[in-house]
Design an enzyme around this catalytic site. Structure first.
Site, mmCIF file in Angstrom:
data_model
loop_
_atom_site.group_PDB
_atom_site.id
_atom_site.type_symbol
_atom_site.label_atom_id
_atom_site.label_comp_id
_atom_site.label_asym_id
_atom_site.label_seq_id
_atom_site.Cartn_x
_atom_site.Cartn_y
_atom_site.Cartn_z
ATOM 1 N N LYS A 47 -37.484 31.630 -27.026
ATOM 2 C CA LYS A 47 -38.118 30.762 -28.014
ATOM 3 C C LYS A 47 -37.742 31.237 -29.411
ATOM 4 C CE LYS A 47 -42.474 30.892 -29.516
ATOM 5 N NZ LYS A 47 -42.416 30.631 -30.982
ATOM 6 N N ASP A 74 -38.581 26.180 -31.676
ATOM 7 C CA ASP A 74 -39.987 25.966 -32.055
ATOM 8 C C ASP A 74 -40.085 25.797 -33.577
ATOM 9 O OD1 ASP A 74 -42.765 25.961 -32.164
ATOM 10 O OD2 ASP A 74 -42.937 28.138 -31.932
ATOM 11 N N LYS A 76 -41.600 22.896 -34.986
ATOM 12 C CA LYS A 76 -42.826 22.142 -35.275
ATOM 13 C C LYS A 76 -42.639 21.105 -36.389
ATOM 14 C CE LYS A 76 -45.910 26.030 -34.090
ATOM 15 N NZ LYS A 76 -44.932 27.133 -33.937
ATOM 16 N N ASP A 79 -43.250 15.436 -40.531
ATOM 17 C CA ASP A 79 -42.768 14.804 -41.763
ATOM 18 C C ASP A 79 -42.782 13.294 -41.554
ATOM 19 O OD1 ASP A 79 -41.403 14.440 -44.299
ATOM 20 O OD2 ASP A 79 -40.590 16.471 -44.037
ATOM 21 N N THR A 139 -52.942 27.955 -31.412
ATOM 22 C CA THR A 139 -53.850 28.834 -30.680
ATOM 23 C C THR A 139 -54.601 29.794 -31.605
ATOM 24 O OG1 THR A 139 -51.972 30.279 -30.185
ATOM 25 C CG2 THR A 139 -52.672 28.752 -28.454
ATOM 26 N N ARG A 231 -45.302 39.323 -28.882
ATOM 27 C CA ARG A 231 -45.480 40.736 -29.211
ATOM 28 C C ARG A 231 -45.715 41.670 -28.026
ATOM 29 N NH1 ARG A 231 -49.248 39.070 -34.246
ATOM 30 N NH2 ARG A 231 -49.606 37.368 -32.773
#
Length: 251
Positions: A47, A74, A76, A79, A139, A231
């Site tokens: 990703k 990713d 996002k 617009d 999230t 992470r």
């Protein structure tokens, strides 16, 4: 493996690995390439988010594809429809396997993303058709933030399901959502409507800035299609061992 199908103990290593997305949350390609070398041979998704894409650009995406990885870009997009159509057209030309837009942009904007992809593939039929998904609620967003700061009433789950239905109406393939909302999304949109779930933390891992989390196995038991892990892998002392441990948990 079809969307929504839960993992069983007969799932192969390759099947389990293909449903894990490693979030390459780095500020440059050098660090990302070091991690990729450590994970060599594990058939997971990669990703690439905004920070790394802005740093590495299209050439880094092409490098991942040349290495044989599935890529989720990713970025996002959110617009006006015409701008999203152009952005989706450019993204499709990179040969990515998945990318996303914000469901909050509305149905016309989401449909414009499909139009951009279709235009790119009409010009070059060799291009794959990427999976197009929409972000529902991040999230890191809890009920208080959504109600008082963003200004959306109701519960997070209600908003997520409403956005998922809108995404499906627009013709997209699925949504990004917390693992806590997967069952409700599948109930509203069907098992074939795909879910990509960040907010995944192996047992004992710190929550950091995530509010709505689950372990990898819990998320799969809820019926999600893909889990995103950043992470806990990228900051691990041994990233390869950390990823293999997550995959093993899913088999």
């Amino acid at each position: 493996m079809s969307g929504g199908q839960k993992m069983s103990h007969t799932v192969s290593f390759e099947q389990a690995a293909s449903r894990v997305m490693v979030a390459l949350d780095y500020d440059g390609t050098a660090e990302a390439q070091r991690l990729i070398e450590q994970l060599e041979g594990i058939p997971c998704y990669m990703k690439v988010g905004m920070q790394l894409f802005y740093a590495g650009g299209p050439s880094f995406i092409r490098e991942l594809k040349e290495r044989g990885y599935s890529v989720f870009l990713d970025v996002k997009m959110h617009d006006i429809p015409n701008t999203v159509k152009g952005g989706a057209n450019s993204i499709a030309k990179l040969g990515v396997d998945m990318f996303n837009v914000h469901a909050a942009g509305g149905k016309k904007m989401m449909q414009a993303a499909i139009e951009g992809v279709e235009a790119a593939r009409a010009a070059d039929p060799s291009l794959p058709r990427p999976v197009i998904i929409a972000v529902t609620q991040l999230t890191s967003t809890n009920n208080e933030v959504m109600n008082e700061e963003i200004g959306i009433p109701g519960t997070v789950e209600e908003t997520v399901v409403r956005y998922a239905k809108l995404t499906q109406e627009a013709g997209l393939d699925g949504v990004v959502a917390s693992p806590h909302e997967v069952k409700s999304i599948k109930a509203a949109c069907g098992d074939s409507f795909r879910t990509v779930t960040p907010g995944i933390r192996p047992k004992g891992a710190p929550l950091q800035d995530q509010s709505r989390v689950m372990t990898p196995a819990e998320a799969m038991r809820h019926g999600t299609d893909y889990i995103v892990v950043g992470r806990p892998i990228t900051e691990a002392e041994d990233p390869r061992a950390a990823l293999l441990s997550i995959i093993e948990e899913l088999m």
